[in-house]
Enzyme design. Structure first.
Site, PDB file in Angstrom:
ATOM      1  CB  SER A 109      -0.861  -0.033   1.222  1.00 23.47           C
ATOM      2  OG  SER A 109      -1.924  -1.091   1.178  1.00 23.47           O
ATOM      3  CD  GLN A 137      -2.498 -10.893  -4.320  1.00 26.58           C
ATOM      4  OE1 GLN A 137      -2.409 -11.961  -4.051  1.00 26.58           O
ATOM      5  NE2 GLN A 137      -3.018 -10.187  -3.153  1.00 26.58           N
ATOM      6  CB  SER A 183       3.477  -6.788   0.037  1.00 24.10           C
ATOM      7  OG  SER A 183       3.283  -6.802   1.401  1.00 24.10           O
ATOM      8  CB  ALA A 184       7.712  -9.382   2.602  1.00 28.28           C
ATOM      9  CB  CYS A 244      -8.292  -4.184   1.738  1.00 29.92           C
ATOM     10  SG  CYS A 244      -6.347  -5.012   1.750  1.00 29.92           S
TER      11      CYS A 244
END
Length: 395
Positions: free
Chosen positions: A72, A179, A199-200, A325
């Site tokens: 984000s 993703q 993102s991790a 989310c």
């Protein structure tokens, strides 16, 4: 009770190897990477090695990768800082109707600041057309942001073609690859990607860590002020432990990517086949073949998604109905509406996202449970009762 986790698009269980790599930096190797004494130099060395690892995963240079708190933040940075850096050239940005809310809400913020946003439609499979993008481009277009693969329906976009259209018109191209990163091949140079978010925790790493790739030569502005970290663009003491865990998870994901993607795609197609054969009035959402290897998304008529999730959870199955989310929202998914589903069918959606630990037995148990759940919900549905009466009269 047996627990089956099928919500890996929301988050993943951290790999033991990633946790092990992090532990020294949470205990004895705790130095600040900006310090010049040995403890700080050790942290700086670990940070540099981690940056090299994740950069190589997308065929980027080390200096082109900047660490963030997650996808984000990376999306916000990509849009806001690029808009500010290039607004003297133009104030028009193009994105799609099915982006993650980290993109859509940032676009809304930029609209309030005087930027103009074009939201491209998608086809019934969730694909953005390069032809539509071509038609939307203008002399004042500075940025195009299209996600690599959709977080809800799993559709993979024609990224290289879209990036070419953007470049042909002098605009930059950003992709939210949260993703896709680590799960399918990404080459930023070959695909023409100027900025990329990842993102991790979507790739079996820790939460709270991500990256933004910014191609060398692309102008940007500082996103967090107050220090010289991340080339002076993102202030704040680096989360060395999280970044090292991210790199460890990335390295393992890349080593296993081809084999694991094939295994998951086989399970995915098996699950899709069973649902289509055994559950009537169901609809597969997303592209049948150009989709993430772990994504199964269906809509079921005459039922409501929240009731389906609650009954599945009671049986030990973790899944979602729309993106994680917004799972607390009663509104239907904006993605499902964008691909043309009516509200009443969009409300009855289910996303199953498979992971490293998912087995065929898990899939069978989940689908057997799903069949019973849908039968129960339809038995209580006045819509289904009316449908059966009308069908009986018509026959």
């Amino acid at each position: 009770m047996k627990q089956i986790y099928l919500d890996n698009a929301a988050t993943t269980r951290m790999r033991p190897e990633a946790l092990e790599a992090m532990m020294p930096h949470l205990s004895e190797a705790y130095g600040n990477a900006s310090s010049i004494y040995p403890l700080g130099e050790e942290a700086a060395s670990a940070l540099a090695e981690a940056r090299r690892t994740v950069a190589q995963a997308i065929n980027a240079q080390d200096r082109e990768v900047l660490f963030t708190s997650g996808g984000s933040e990376s999306d916000n940075w990509a849009l806001i800082a690029t808009a500010e850096a290039y607004e003297s050239k133009g104030r028009h940005i193009v994105t799609s109707a099915i982006e993650h809310h980290a993109i859509l809400h940032t676009a809304e913020y930029l609209e309030k600041r005087g930027f103009e946003i074009t939201y491209l439609p998608v086809d019934e499979d969730g694909r953005v057309s390069p032809t539509d993008l071509e038609a939307a481009m203008r002399p004042d277009t500075i940025l195009v942001s299209i996600m690599f693969a959709n977080n809800e329906i799993g559709t993979i976009e024609p990224i290289a073609e879209l990036a070419k259209v953007a470049h042909d018109h002098g605009a930059l191209f950003h992709t939210d690859a949260v993703q896709a990163f680590g799960h399918i091949p990404i080459d930023v140079k070959e695909m023409g990607i100027d900025l990329l978010s990842a993102s991790a925790h979507k790739v079996y790493g820790p939460k709270g860590t991500g990256l933004l790739y910014i191609r060398k030569g692309v102008k940007t502005k500082a996103f967090i002020h107050g220090g010289r970290q991340e080339r002076g663009l993102r202030a704040g003491t680096e989360n060395v432990a999280g970044i090292v865990g991210f790199a460890s998870a990335t390295e393992l994901a890349l080593a296993e990517q081809e084999e694991e993607a094939a295994r998951l795609a086989k399970l995915r197609d098996y699950a899709i086949g069973r649902i289509e054969r055994e559950i009537p009035y169901s609809r597969l959402n997303g592209h049948r073949t150009e989709r993430l290897p772990n994504n199964v998304n269906f809509s079921f008529e005459f039922i409501e998604g929240e009731g389906m999730l609650l009954q599945l959870a009671f049986k030990g199955i973790s899944a979602s109905s729309g993106s994680a989310c917004t799972s607390g929202s009663l509104d239907p998914s904006h993605v499902l509406l964008a691909i043309g589903l009516p509200h009443e069918i969009a409300h009855g959606s289910l996303r199953l996202t498979l992971g490293r630990e998912t087995t065929r037995d898990d899939i069978d148990f989940a689908i057997d449970s799903l069949k019973g759940t849908i039968d129960n919900l339809r038995a209580m549905s006045p819509l289904y009762e009316d449908f059966l009466k009308a069908h009986k009269q018509a026959s």
